[in-house]
Design a protein around this motif. Structure first.
Motif, PDB file in Angstrom:
ATOM      1  N   PHE A   1      29.904  73.690 -41.179  1.00  0.00           N
ATOM      2  CA  PHE A   1      29.176  72.685 -41.958  1.00  0.00           C
ATOM      3  C   PHE A   1      28.669  71.554 -41.062  1.00  0.00           C
ATOM      4  O   PHE A   1      27.633  70.953 -41.322  1.00  0.00           O
ATOM      5  CB  PHE A   1      30.137  72.072 -42.983  1.00  0.00           C
ATOM      6  N   TYR A   2      29.424  71.254 -40.029  1.00  0.00           N
ATOM      7  CA  TYR A   2      29.130  70.136 -39.133  1.00  0.00           C
ATOM      8  C   TYR A   2      27.669  70.158 -38.686  1.00  0.00           C
ATOM      9  O   TYR A   2      27.003  69.128 -38.661  1.00  0.00           O
ATOM     10  CB  TYR A   2      30.073  70.231 -37.934  1.00  0.00           C
ATOM     11  N   TYR A   3      27.151  71.339 -38.348  1.00  0.00           N
ATOM     12  CA  TYR A   3      25.778  71.453 -37.864  1.00  0.00           C
ATOM     13  C   TYR A   3      24.787  71.752 -38.981  1.00  0.00           C
ATOM     14  O   TYR A   3      23.632  71.357 -38.915  1.00  0.00           O
ATOM     15  CB  TYR A   3      25.676  72.566 -36.813  1.00  0.00           C
ATOM     16  N   GLY A   4      25.224  72.455 -40.001  1.00  0.00           N
ATOM     17  CA  GLY A   4      24.293  72.984 -40.979  1.00  0.00           C
ATOM     18  C   GLY A   4      23.826  72.022 -42.045  1.00  0.00           C
ATOM     19  O   GLY A   4      22.688  72.120 -42.510  1.00  0.00           O
ATOM     20  N   VAL A   5      24.679  71.093 -42.468  1.00  0.00           N
ATOM     21  CA  VAL A   5      24.341  70.253 -43.613  1.00  0.00           C
ATOM     22  C   VAL A   5      23.536  69.022 -43.207  1.00  0.00           C
ATOM     23  O   VAL A   5      23.406  68.701 -42.023  1.00  0.00           O
ATOM     24  CB  VAL A   5      25.625  69.806 -44.354  1.00  0.00           C
ATOM     25  N   LEU A   6      23.037  68.309 -44.210  1.00  0.00           N
ATOM     26  CA  LEU A   6      22.238  67.103 -43.976  1.00  0.00           C
ATOM     27  C   LEU A   6      23.089  65.840 -43.989  1.00  0.00           C
ATOM     28  O   LEU A   6      22.756  64.853 -43.330  1.00  0.00           O
ATOM     29  CB  LEU A   6      21.159  66.971 -45.067  1.00  0.00           C
ATOM     30  N   TRP A   7      24.180  65.852 -44.773  1.00  0.00           N
ATOM     31  CA  TRP A   7      24.855  64.605 -45.130  1.00  0.00           C
ATOM     32  C   TRP A   7      25.746  63.978 -44.071  1.00  0.00           C
ATOM     33  O   TRP A   7      26.241  62.871 -44.287  1.00  0.00           O
ATOM     34  CB  TRP A   7      25.629  64.776 -46.438  1.00  0.00           C
ATOM     35  N   ASN A   8      25.991  64.595 -42.958  1.00  0.00           N
ATOM     36  CA  ASN A   8      26.777  63.938 -41.894  1.00  0.00           C
ATOM     37  C   ASN A   8      25.882  63.536 -40.714  1.00  0.00           C
ATOM     38  O   ASN A   8      26.338  63.432 -39.588  1.00  0.00           O
ATOM     39  CB  ASN A   8      27.910  64.849 -41.407  1.00  0.00           C
TER      40      ASN A   8
ATOM     41  N   LYS B   1      37.084  67.417 -40.368  1.00  0.00           N
ATOM     42  CA  LYS B   1      36.301  68.405 -39.653  1.00  0.00           C
ATOM     43  C   LYS B   1      35.377  67.716 -38.656  1.00  0.00           C
ATOM     44  O   LYS B   1      34.746  66.711 -38.967  1.00  0.00           O
ATOM     45  CB  LYS B   1      35.449  69.222 -40.635  1.00  0.00           C
ATOM     46  N   GLY B   2      35.315  68.276 -37.471  1.00  0.00           N
ATOM     47  CA  GLY B   2      34.423  67.766 -36.438  1.00  0.00           C
ATOM     48  C   GLY B   2      34.161  68.866 -35.434  1.00  0.00           C
ATOM     49  O   GLY B   2      34.696  69.966 -35.536  1.00  0.00           O
ATOM     50  N   ASN B   3      33.345  68.587 -34.441  1.00  0.00           N
ATOM     51  CA  ASN B   3      33.046  69.630 -33.464  1.00  0.00           C
ATOM     52  C   ASN B   3      32.777  69.069 -32.083  1.00  0.00           C
ATOM     53  O   ASN B   3      33.377  69.512 -31.102  1.00  0.00           O
ATOM     54  CB  ASN B   3      31.858  70.475 -33.942  1.00  0.00           C
ATOM     55  N   ILE B   4      31.879  68.090 -31.978  1.00  0.00           N
ATOM     56  CA  ILE B   4      31.476  67.572 -30.668  1.00  0.00           C
ATOM     57  C   ILE B   4      32.394  66.428 -30.254  1.00  0.00           C
ATOM     58  O   ILE B   4      32.502  65.419 -30.956  1.00  0.00           O
ATOM     59  CB  ILE B   4      30.020  67.076 -30.693  1.00  0.00           C
ATOM     60  N   ASP B   5      33.060  66.586 -29.116  1.00  0.00           N
ATOM     61  CA  ASP B   5      33.953  65.553 -28.600  1.00  0.00           C
ATOM     62  C   ASP B   5      33.266  64.649 -27.575  1.00  0.00           C
ATOM     63  O   ASP B   5      33.803  63.607 -27.209  1.00  0.00           O
ATOM     64  CB  ASP B   5      35.184  66.193 -27.945  1.00  0.00           C
TER      65      ASP B   5
ATOM     66  N   ALA C   1      21.942  71.892 -28.675  1.00  0.00           N
ATOM     67  CA  ALA C   1      21.786  73.295 -29.066  1.00  0.00           C
ATOM     68  C   ALA C   1      22.906  74.149 -28.478  1.00  0.00           C
ATOM     69  O   ALA C   1      23.363  75.112 -29.107  1.00  0.00           O
ATOM     70  CB  ALA C   1      20.427  73.817 -28.604  1.00  0.00           C
ATOM     71  N   GLY C   2      23.359  73.782 -27.281  1.00  0.00           N
ATOM     72  CA  GLY C   2      24.469  74.502 -26.669  1.00  0.00           C
ATOM     73  C   GLY C   2      25.757  74.327 -27.453  1.00  0.00           C
ATOM     74  O   GLY C   2      26.515  75.283 -27.664  1.00  0.00           O
ATOM     75  N   TYR C   3      26.017  73.101 -27.903  1.00  0.00           N
ATOM     76  CA  TYR C   3      27.190  72.860 -28.750  1.00  0.00           C
ATOM     77  C   TYR C   3      27.085  73.666 -30.037  1.00  0.00           C
ATOM     78  O   TYR C   3      28.043  74.308 -30.475  1.00  0.00           O
ATOM     79  CB  TYR C   3      27.302  71.375 -29.108  1.00  0.00           C
ATOM     80  N   MET C   4      25.928  73.644 -30.641  1.00  0.00           N
ATOM     81  CA  MET C   4      25.731  74.318 -31.925  1.00  0.00           C
ATOM     82  C   MET C   4      25.876  75.832 -31.787  1.00  0.00           C
ATOM     83  O   MET C   4      26.383  76.507 -32.688  1.00  0.00           O
ATOM     84  CB  MET C   4      24.353  73.969 -32.484  1.00  0.00           C
ATOM     85  N   MET C   5      25.467  76.355 -30.660  1.00  0.00           N
ATOM     86  CA  MET C   5      25.534  77.792 -30.452  1.00  0.00           C
ATOM     87  C   MET C   5      26.977  78.309 -30.479  1.00  0.00           C
ATOM     88  O   MET C   5      27.247  79.426 -30.904  1.00  0.00           O
ATOM     89  CB  MET C   5      24.890  78.161 -29.109  1.00  0.00           C
TER      90      MET C   5
ATOM     91  N   ALA D   1      27.035  61.710 -31.007  1.00  0.00           N
ATOM     92  CA  ALA D   1      28.049  62.111 -31.992  1.00  0.00           C
ATOM     93  C   ALA D   1      29.056  60.989 -32.206  1.00  0.00           C
ATOM     94  O   ALA D   1      29.489  60.344 -31.251  1.00  0.00           O
ATOM     95  CB  ALA D   1      28.770  63.378 -31.522  1.00  0.00           C
ATOM     96  N   VAL D   2      29.401  60.755 -33.460  1.00  0.00           N
ATOM     97  CA  VAL D   2      30.427  59.778 -33.825  1.00  0.00           C
ATOM     98  C   VAL D   2      31.703  60.540 -34.144  1.00  0.00           C
ATOM     99  O   VAL D   2      31.745  61.307 -35.107  1.00  0.00           O
ATOM    100  CB  VAL D   2      29.991  58.939 -35.048  1.00  0.00           C
ATOM    101  N   GLN D   3      32.724  60.365 -33.306  1.00  0.00           N
ATOM    102  CA  GLN D   3      33.987  61.096 -33.502  1.00  0.00           C
ATOM    103  C   GLN D   3      34.864  60.371 -34.530  1.00  0.00           C
ATOM    104  O   GLN D   3      35.979  59.943 -34.248  1.00  0.00           O
ATOM    105  CB  GLN D   3      34.745  61.261 -32.187  1.00  0.00           C
ATOM    106  N   LYS D   4      34.321  60.246 -35.722  1.00  0.00           N
ATOM    107  CA  LYS D   4      35.026  59.546 -36.788  1.00  0.00           C
ATOM    108  C   LYS D   4      34.551  60.119 -38.121  1.00  0.00           C
ATOM    109  O   LYS D   4      33.353  60.243 -38.343  1.00  0.00           O
ATOM    110  CB  LYS D   4      34.710  58.045 -36.712  1.00  0.00           C
ATOM    111  N   PRO D   5      35.461  60.492 -39.020  1.00  0.00           N
ATOM    112  CA  PRO D   5      35.035  61.029 -40.313  1.00  0.00           C
ATOM    113  C   PRO D   5      34.484  59.924 -41.207  1.00  0.00           C
ATOM    114  O   PRO D   5      35.180  58.959 -41.513  1.00  0.00           O
ATOM    115  CB  PRO D   5      36.322  61.633 -40.887  1.00  0.00           C
ATOM    116  N   LEU D   6      33.243  60.059 -41.617  1.00  0.00           N
ATOM    117  CA  LEU D   6      32.567  59.037 -42.409  1.00  0.00           C
ATOM    118  C   LEU D   6      32.157  59.534 -43.789  1.00  0.00           C
ATOM    119  O   LEU D   6      31.719  58.744 -44.622  1.00  0.00           O
ATOM    120  CB  LEU D   6      31.313  58.543 -41.670  1.00  0.00           C
ATOM    121  N   TYR D   7      32.299  60.829 -44.019  1.00  0.00           N
ATOM    122  CA  TYR D   7      31.795  61.436 -45.251  1.00  0.00           C
ATOM    123  C   TYR D   7      32.890  62.269 -45.904  1.00  0.00           C
ATOM    124  O   TYR D   7      33.639  62.973 -45.219  1.00  0.00           O
ATOM    125  CB  TYR D   7      30.584  62.320 -44.927  1.00  0.00           C
TER     126      TYR D   7
END
Length: 465
Positions: free
Chosen positions: A178-185, A153-157, A168-172, A225-231
Motif C-alpha cells: 500500500f505504501y507505494y500504491g495508494v494516494l493518501w500517504n 507500515k512503512g518501507n523507505i528508511d 523507482a528502485g525502492y518501489m521495485m 520520505a517521512v519515517q513517521k506514521p501520519l495516516y
C-alpha cells in the motif's frame, strides 16, 4: 451564515458550497471523496480540521450519497470557511477525485479517504518535508487499522532527497505494498499534475491509484520520505473478488496495468539498467496473475492473539484456565502496542519485568522469572536493544576475587524511544485491573485487595521456607 451555493454548470448538475470567496490560495488542497460514509465521516473531517497546520482548503466531494453524508458535509461547510462542499451525481471515486483536482487551488494536493483519519501533524510534516528538501513528492508511513488492532507500515528508511531512479528502485523491491500504491500517504505538487494532465482513469477500477502514482513519478524529479506514521487506514474496503466484475474484464484490466507498469520502468531506467532489473519487474506481473490480487494490498499477518479463543480453557476453573485467561487478556490489551512498535509479547513482558526490578539479576534469574530460557531471553534483549528501546550491559561484581566465582548480573537503561510504549503498557496494566474489578463494589474491592495481600504473603512464606 448559510454557505454560498454555486452551480458549476448545469450539464453535470454539480452543486458546490463555499462559505467565502477567498482570493488567497491555500498551501494545500485536501481532497476527500465521499459516498455513503456517514458512520465514519465526522471522525475523518474532525481529524483534518483539528490539525496543527491551518493553511489548507478541505474539499468534501459527495458522490451522490444516499445516506446522511450530504447533510454532514453541509454542516461542516456552514461552520468552517476552509471547507468546500461539492455535491455531484454518482460517477465513482476516480471521477470524484478528478473533480477535486480540477477545482483545487492549493500548491500541494493531499488525499484522504472518508472512512480513514489523519494525525494532528500529518499535513504539517508532509509540507515541511517538501519545502525543506524542495521535493516534488513526500511519502510517509501509516497505520493499518483492523478493528481495534493497529499496525504501523512503512518501507523507505532513507532520509533526505532521492531521485526518480532511486524512488523507482525502492518501489521495485516491494511494489505490492500500500505504501507505494495508494494516494493518501503522499503529498503531490499541483503544478506537476496540471502541467502533464495527470488524472485518475475512470475506466479502471483495479489499481487506479497505483497507475496515477506511476504517471506522477514519471514527471517528478525529487522525492523524500517521512519515517513517521501520519495516516490511519481503516481496512474495510472489499477486494475485486467481492465485486461484480466479469473474469474477462478483470483479465483485460490487469493486462493493461501490467503493461503500464512495465513501460514505467522502461521510461525511468536506461536499457541496460532495465535489463538488469527485468526479473524484479516481471515478479510483480507474476504476483498479480492470481484472481483477486491487489498490488496495493498488504500481506502482513495479524498477531496470533487475534485467533479464536479456546472455549474449553476460557471456562475452565482450574489453574490452567486461570493462566490461559490472564495470558489472553494481557495479549489483547497490549496487542496494539506490540504491533505499533513491532515487538512480541515476550519482549513486552521483559520490559515490564525490568521496569519493576529493584536489584540486579543474572541472565538465568531473569530467564526463570519470565519462563523464557536463556536463548529466549537473549533474543528478547537483542530485539529491544536493536529497536533502541533499552540499553543493557553485564555488571562485574566489585569484589575482584569474588568476581571469579560469581555470575555477572545485568543492568538496564530505558531509552527515550521506549517512553510512549511504556505509557501504553501502563495503560494496559490499569485496564486489566479495571476489568478484573469491574463487577465488585467499593467495599468488595477493598476486601479483595486485603485478601490478596494475605495470599501473596502466604505464597512468599512457602517459597522462602
Amino acid at each position: 451564515m448559510a454557505a454560498l451555493r454555486t452551480l458549476l454548470g448545469n450539464k453535470d448538475g454539480i452543486d458546490m458550497e463555499n462559505s467565502a470567496n477567498n482570493e488567497n490560495k491555500p498551501m494545500v488542497s485536501i481532497i476527500v471523496p465521499i459516498y455513503n460514509a456517514e458512520e465514519a465521516l465526522a471522525r475523518c473531517i474532525d481529524s483534518i480540521l483539528g490539525q496543527d497546520y491551518r493553511d489548507f482548503e478541505l474539499m468534501l466531494i459527495d458522490d451522490g450519497s444516499k445516506d446522511g453524508s450530504p447533510a454532514i458535509c453541509d454542516s461542516y461547510g456552514e461552520k468552517d470557511s476552509r471547507v468546500k462542499v461539492i455535491h455531484k451525481p454518482n460517477s465513482g471515486v476516480s471521477d470524484t477525485r478528478n473533480l477535486g483536482l480540477k477545482l483545487a487551488r492549493g500548491r500541494y494536493i493531499q488525499f484522504v479517504d472518508s472512512d480513514d483519519w489523519i494525525s494532528h501533524d500529518a499535513t504539517a510534516e508532509l509540507v515541511e518535508a517538501c519545502e525543506t528538501y524542495h521535493c516534488d513528492m513526500a511519502i510517509c508511513d501509516f497505520y493499518r487499522v483492523v478493528g481495534k488492532r493497529v499496525q504501523q507500515k512503512g518501507n523507505i528508511d532513507a532520509e533526505g532527497v532521492f531521485s526518480r531512479e532511486e524512488y523507482a528502485g525502492y518501489m521495485m523491491d516491494d511494489p505490492a505494498d500500500f505504501y507505494y500504491g495508494v494516494l493518501w500517504n503522499k503529498l503531490y505538487r499541483r503544478d506537476i499534475i496540471e502541467a502533464h494532465g495527470i488524472s485518475m482513469n475512470p475506466q479502471v477500477s483495479w489499481c487506479e491509484d497505483f497507475m496515477f502514482n506511476l504517471e506522477y513519478v514519471i514527471h517528478a524529479k525529487t522525492f523524500t520520505a517521512v519515517q513517521k506514521p501520519l495516516y490511519y487506514y481503516v481496512k474495510t474496503k472489499g477486494s475485486l473478488v467481492s465485486q461484480s466484475m466479469s473474469i474477462p474484464k478483470l483479465i483485460r484490466m490487469k493486462a493493461a496495468v501490467f503493461e503500464y507498469y512495465n513501460r514505467f520502468y522502461k521510461n525511468v531506467f536506461s536499457e541496460e539498467e532495465y535489463q538488469k532489473a527485468r526479473i524484479k519487474v516481471y515478479g510483480f506481473l507474476i504476483d498479480g496473475a492470481g484472481d483477486g490480487f491487489s498490488p496495493v494490498e498488504s500481506s502482513a499477518k495479524l498477531p496470533d492473539s487475534s485467533k479464536k479463543l479456546c472455549e474449553e480453557l476460557i471456562f475452565d476453573k482450574g489453574m490452567a484456565g486461570a493462566w490461559y485467561r490472564y495470558g489472553k487478556m494481557f495479549l489483547k490489551l497490549t496487542e496494539t502496542a506490540a504491533m505499533r512498535y513491532d515487538v512480541g509479547s515476550d519482549e513486552i513482558r521483559l520490559l515490564m519485568c525490568i521496569e519493576g526490578l529493584k536489584d540486579t539479576y543474572t541472565r538465568a534469574e531473569l530467564a526463570d522469572m519470565l519462563d523464557l530460557g536463556l536463548g529466549g531471553l537473549t533474543k528478547c534483549l537483542t530485539t529491544l536493544s536493536l529497536k533502541k528501546l533499552i540499553r543493557y550491559k553485564d555488571v562485574v561484581p566489585s569484589d575482584r576475587d569474588y568476581s571469579l566465582l560469581a555470575p555477572h548480573t545485568l543492568s538496564f537503561e530505558f531509552l527515550p524511544a521506549s517512553r510512549p510504549l511504556m505509557e501504553e503498557l501502563h495503560g494496559a496494566e490499569d485496564k486489566l485491573k479495571e476489568i478484573c474489578l469491574s463487577k465488585l463494589s467499593e467495599a468488595e474491592k477493598k476486601q479483595f485487595v486485603e485478601m490478596l495481600e494475605k495470599v501473596h504473603g502466604t505464597v512468599n512464606d512457602y517459597l522462602q521456607g
